[in-house]
Motif scaffolding. Structure first.
Motif, short mmCIF file in Angstrom:
data_model
loop_
_atom_site.label_atom_id
_atom_site.label_comp_id
_atom_site.label_asym_id
_atom_site.label_seq_id
_atom_site.Cartn_x
_atom_site.Cartn_y
_atom_site.Cartn_z
N ALA A 8 0.86 -1.18 0.00
CA ALA A 8 0.00 0.00 0.00
C ALA A 8 0.90 1.23 0.00
CB ALA A 8 -0.92 0.00 1.21
N PHE A 9 0.97 1.88 -1.15
CA PHE A 9 1.78 3.09 -1.29
C PHE A 9 1.00 4.30 -0.79
CE2 PHE A 9 3.47 0.05 -4.29
CZ PHE A 9 4.84 0.21 -4.16
N PRO A 10 1.68 5.41 -0.55
CA PRO A 10 0.93 6.64 -0.26
C PRO A 10 -0.01 6.97 -1.42
CG PRO A 10 3.28 6.94 0.18
CD PRO A 10 3.14 5.63 -0.53
N VAL A 11 -1.09 7.68 -1.11
CA VAL A 11 -2.02 8.07 -2.17
C VAL A 11 -1.30 8.98 -3.16
CG1 VAL A 11 -4.08 7.82 -0.75
CG2 VAL A 11 -2.85 10.02 -0.80
N ALA A 12 -1.88 9.09 -4.36
CA ALA A 12 -1.23 9.86 -5.42
C ALA A 12 -1.04 11.32 -5.04
CB ALA A 12 -2.04 9.76 -6.71
N MET A 13 -1.95 11.90 -4.25
CA MET A 13 -1.77 13.29 -3.84
C MET A 13 -0.48 13.45 -3.03
SD MET A 13 -2.97 16.36 -4.04
CE MET A 13 -4.70 16.22 -4.50
N ALA A 14 -0.20 12.48 -2.18
CA ALA A 14 1.05 12.51 -1.41
C ALA A 14 2.25 12.38 -2.33
CB ALA A 14 1.05 11.39 -0.37
N ARG A 15 2.13 11.52 -3.32
CA ARG A 15 3.25 11.32 -4.25
C ARG A 15 3.43 12.54 -5.16
NH1 ARG A 15 0.26 6.44 -5.34
NH2 ARG A 15 0.64 6.74 -7.57
N GLY A 16 2.32 13.20 -5.49
CA GLY A 16 2.43 14.46 -6.21
C GLY A 16 3.17 15.50 -5.41
N THR A 55 -4.27 4.43 14.29
CA THR A 55 -5.27 3.92 13.35
C THR A 55 -4.64 3.76 11.98
OG1 THR A 55 -7.11 4.98 14.53
CG2 THR A 55 -7.46 4.45 12.20
N ALA A 56 -4.95 2.64 11.34
CA ALA A 56 -4.48 2.42 9.96
C ALA A 56 -5.34 3.29 9.04
CB ALA A 56 -4.60 0.95 9.58
N ASN A 57 -4.83 4.47 8.71
CA ASN A 57 -5.59 5.47 7.97
C ASN A 57 -4.87 5.72 6.65
OD1 ASN A 57 -7.62 7.37 7.48
ND2 ASN A 57 -6.44 9.03 8.44
N ILE A 58 -5.16 4.88 5.64
CA ILE A 58 -4.38 4.94 4.41
C ILE A 58 -5.20 5.34 3.19
CG2 ILE A 58 -2.64 3.31 5.24
CD1 ILE A 58 -4.00 1.13 3.56
N GLY A 59 -6.48 5.78 3.40
CA GLY A 59 -7.22 6.32 2.28
C GLY A 59 -8.60 5.73 2.11
N ASP A 60 -9.18 6.05 0.97
CA ASP A 60 -10.56 5.70 0.64
C ASP A 60 -10.75 4.18 0.61
OD1 ASP A 60 -13.20 5.95 -0.26
OD2 ASP A 60 -12.59 5.99 -2.35
N THR A 91 -10.57 10.95 7.25
CA THR A 91 -10.58 9.51 7.05
C THR A 91 -11.49 9.18 5.87
OG1 THR A 91 -12.51 8.96 8.42
CG2 THR A 91 -10.40 9.22 9.57
N ALA A 92 -11.63 7.90 5.59
CA ALA A 92 -12.53 7.46 4.51
C ALA A 92 -13.99 7.79 4.82
CB ALA A 92 -12.36 5.96 4.28
N GLU A 93 -14.30 8.12 6.05
CA GLU A 93 -15.66 8.54 6.37
C GLU A 93 -15.93 9.98 5.96
OE1 GLU A 93 -16.39 7.81 10.48
OE2 GLU A 93 -16.20 5.63 10.30
N ASP A 94 -14.86 10.73 5.66
CA ASP A 94 -15.00 12.14 5.32
C ASP A 94 -14.93 12.40 3.82
OD1 ASP A 94 -14.95 13.12 8.09
OD2 ASP A 94 -12.87 12.40 8.07
N GLN A 115 1.22 2.13 3.90
CA GLN A 115 1.44 1.20 5.00
C GLN A 115 2.73 1.45 5.76
OE1 GLN A 115 2.10 -2.47 2.19
NE2 GLN A 115 2.72 -3.09 4.25
N MET A 116 3.68 2.15 5.17
CA MET A 116 4.93 2.47 5.87
C MET A 116 4.92 3.90 6.40
SD MET A 116 6.54 -0.36 5.71
CE MET A 116 8.26 0.00 6.07
N GLY A 117 3.74 4.50 6.40
CA GLY A 117 3.63 5.90 6.80
C GLY A 117 4.09 6.19 8.21
N GLY A 118 3.84 5.27 9.13
CA GLY A 118 4.26 5.50 10.51
C GLY A 118 5.77 5.65 10.65
N HIS A 119 6.51 4.84 9.90
CA HIS A 119 7.98 4.98 9.92
C HIS A 119 8.39 6.31 9.30
CE1 HIS A 119 8.65 1.08 11.55
NE2 HIS A 119 8.32 0.40 10.47
N ALA A 120 7.73 6.70 8.22
CA ALA A 120 8.05 7.98 7.59
C ALA A 120 7.78 9.14 8.54
CB ALA A 120 7.24 8.13 6.30
#
Length: 692
Positions: A92-100, A367-372, A429-432, A496-501
């Motif tokens: 699970a990579f960061p979302v494209a907005m993060a990569r942009g 919380t595992a908050n990785i997107g939609d 979160t995905a609820e928003d 998925q590696m966001g916490g380390h980042a």
């Protein structure tokens, strides 16, 4: 294994390629020989998928039949804006907005290549990515899936992803075109004038096709200028396949993207199952649809199967899935895409050696908050949360008070007050926000929830050294809580590696280098209207930083903005020439020096203005950038190439691109609002000119 490309493939009844003939003619000969041997039913069968969706994004590869007796393989697809959706345990990579926000096309190429490897390892061969729609308004529910609001940034990142992914599979840039509303996406008609369409909403698709050599394109659900994208003759046959000479295939967005005139007007493949296209054979037999339409569609798919050797065994096995190398790419992408928005009094980085106790606060901290949870969803084997990353980074060197809630009581406030530093993890979160129908849809209020705003204010009131780690897929308005915190780090949905980042950035193992790929406004009143209710909307030329510049508005944070733990100087702007004509490529160079005490990276950005233009244009627009990493005290000269033809505008009267005789102003700096260096470039008039 890299898949370029001999065209000498063992499809049944196709001879090996000639060692003396041209590669292109050999390929086309093989395509024609195969299609000529197919029955009408075999051809029509290849124009529709045969896999029913189960769940929001499916649990198996979506299949499109081949022709087994001729050795023509099927297509096997998966969604992939941030990882292989159908694969349990995918990276699970960061979302494209993060990569942009990384402004690093090389890292994005690596992300695309890693996704391509994982899909090929499980037998897939078409990756339904990247999303390269222009973010017209941050209320769009799927803003997280695209790279930002600027067409040049979208183009650079989209091309990089396509080139990486197509080392192993076929990429599928989407959603063509002008798609940026969720709640009415199936029915809304977007009226857009020709200049705006050509200059703002299509160039990134053109770049993906011409530079990236994208093998396929996905049409959008919405209508453009009165015709649904999946049957839009002007978009599909006129521009994509006509002007741009796209030789790949176009597939529909799923379930609702195919219309009665889709095949006739240029859609080649209905997904995920046959519905509208079930009558194609009968239409041909009755003479209402030329068989040449069918042949062209099938020819396009066969061409890409041959070109990319899709019948060959996978060059990789499942050991690549979530491999150490892929997880490292995911973490690096999360680091490079995180944007330091505020850092008062050098609050960051934290020095663990000088701290005794910290408080990590908020329900999202662990919380595992990785997107939609819609079609872009990924199913990783694990997710490193910010709390887990911090705990691993500091070990037993300091005490951590974890307050896992958003409404604080007296005991919580006492713990926060006693801490040497407070890290509040909050956001969306995905609820928003998310995909319409199967997710939260559009986000009309850009604020955090009142509860989460109160969390920040209460923590900051209890401890002045409060640092906010903000998660989300797009711009968030901040009201007056921003002034109450010492530091703000925007990490988006970091994968998925966001916490380390996050931990690396907070404690200085990494230096923030991300830049905003979108404008963060102070409020909705700074943005164009967002209408996700009516079924008729108009997209004009201005949005994002172009809109604010035109209106003289000051954003909370401008496009291209981002801080670092070090400082940089940018000096000595030089141009390879001061006058240019069509076809020239002018090279601009600057000297970049890291004037601080820590290694870091800076993004040098080049913008162009058009004084005296005969048509209304943006006050400034991004035309180039380069990211450079420097050690403390190190200097480097960097160069940005500007093809002169990219300065052309679309002349509606002549239906062609035209260069004006202008003294163009060239501005270089570190954001759209910080451009200390300027020069000029005189360009001679010429029309028409080619952009590709």
């Amino acid at each position: 294994m890299k898949l370029r490309r001999l065209y000498c493939v063992p499809f049944a009844l196709v001879l090996g390629c000639s060692s003396s003939g041209t590669v292109g003619s050999d390929l086309e000969r093989q395509v024609e020989e195969l299609v000529a041997q197919m029955t009408l039913d075999e051809k029509v069968a290849q124009m529709s998928g045969d896999t029913v969706i189960s769940g929001p994004y499916g649990d198996e590869l979506w299949s499109v039949p081949g022709v087994e007796r001729l050795g023509v393989p099927p297509l096997k697809m998966s969604d992939g804006p941030r990882g292989i959706g159908v694969l349990e345990g995918a990276t699970a990579f960061p979302v494209a907005m993060a990569r942009g926000a990384s402004w690093n096309a090389e890292v994005e190429r690596q992300v695309g290549e890693a996704m391509g490897r994982e899909l090929r390892a499980i037998g897939g061969n078409v990756l339904l990515a990247p999303t390269i729609n222009n973010l017209r308004h941050p209320s769009w529910g799927r803003s997280q899936e695209t790279y930002g609001e600027d067409v040049h940034l979208l183009s650079r990142m989209g091309v990089a992803f396509v080139q990486g992914a197509q080392q192993y599979v076929l990429a599928n840039p989407k959603h063509y075109a002008a798609n940026s509303i969720e709640d009415t996406r199936f029915n809304v008609n977007v009226t857009v004038d020709p200049r705006t369409l050509r200059e703002i909403y299509l160039p990134q698709f053109r770049a993906a096709v011409h530079e990236g050599r994208a093998a396929s394109v996905m049409s959008a659900y919405n209508s453009v200028n009165g015709q649904f994208c999946g049957e839009n003759e002007a978009l599909l046959r006129g521009i994509l396949k006509g002007e741009w000479q796209f030789d790949g295939f176009v597939l529909s967005d799923f379930t609702f993207g195919t219309k009665p005139d889709s095949a006739r007007n240029g859609l080649d493949l209905e997904m995920p199952v046959e519905f509208v296209f079930r009558d194609l054979a009968e239409q041909v037999s009755s003479g209402t649809l030329p068989e040449a339409v069918i042949d062209d569609a099938v020819r396009r798919m066969v061409r890409k199967k041959l070109e990319y050797e899709l019948e060959a065994p996978s060059p990789v096995d499942e050991s690549v899935i979530a491999s150490a190398a892929h997880l490292e790419i995911a973490q690096q992408a999360a680091i490079e895409g995180s944007v330091l928005l505020k850092n008062a009094s050098g609050a960051l980085p934290l020095d663990a050696a000088s701290l005794v106790r910290i408080a990590v606060v908020g329900s999202l901290a662990d919380t595992a908050n990785i997107g939609d949870t819609g079609s872009s969803s990924v199913q990783p084997a694990f997710v490193v949360t910010p709390l887990q990353g911090i705990e691993e980074a500091v070990g037993d060197s300091l005490l951590i008070d974890h307050i896992a809630k958003d409404v604080l009581d007296g005991d919580d406030l006492a713990a926060i007050e006693a801490a040497d530093a407070v890290i509040v993890v909050t956001g969306l979160t995905a609820e928003d926000e998310g995909e319409g129908l199967i997710g939260a849809g559009d986000r009309l209020d850009l604020d955090l929830s009142p509860e989460r705003e109160s969390l920040i204010r209460d923590a900051a009131a209890a401890n002045p050294r409060t640092i906010v780690v903000l998660e989300g897929g797009g711009a968030i308005t901040m009201g007056d809580w921003l002034s109450e915190v010492e530091a703000l780090l925007m990490v988006w949905y970091p994968g998925q590696m966001g916490g380390h980042a996050v931990a690396d950035l907070l404690f200085g193992a990494a230096n923030p280098s991300g830049k905003l790929p979108i404008t963060f406004p102070t409020g909705l009143d700074q943005l164009p209207p967002f209408d996700n209710v009516t079924l008729e909307v108009v997209y004009d030329y201005f949005h994002g930083y172009r809109y604010l510049d035109r209106n003289g508005a000051t954003p909370e944070f401008p496009f291209g903005f981002g801080l670092s733990y070090t400082t940089f100087s940018i000096e000595n702007l030089q141009a390879s020439q001061t006058a240019a004509v069509a076809g020239d490529v002018v090279r601009f160079s600057v000297d970049v020096t890291n004037t601080g005490s820590a290694a870091g990276a800076q993004v040098v950005q080049l913008y162009v203005t058009y004084p005296g233009s005969a048509v209304e244009r943006s006050e400034r627009e991004l035309k180039g950038f380069v990211k450079v990493t420097l050690g403390a005290g190190e200097s480097q000269t960097v160069e940005i190439a500007l093809p002169v033809n990219q300065l052309a505008y679309y002349d509606v009267a002549s239906s062609a691109w035209a260069l004006e005789a202008l003294e163009h102003a060239i501005h270089v700096g570190t954001s759209s609002r910080d451009l200390p260096l300027s020069t000029s470039l005189a360009v001679a008039a010429q029309a028409p000119v080619s952009l590709y």
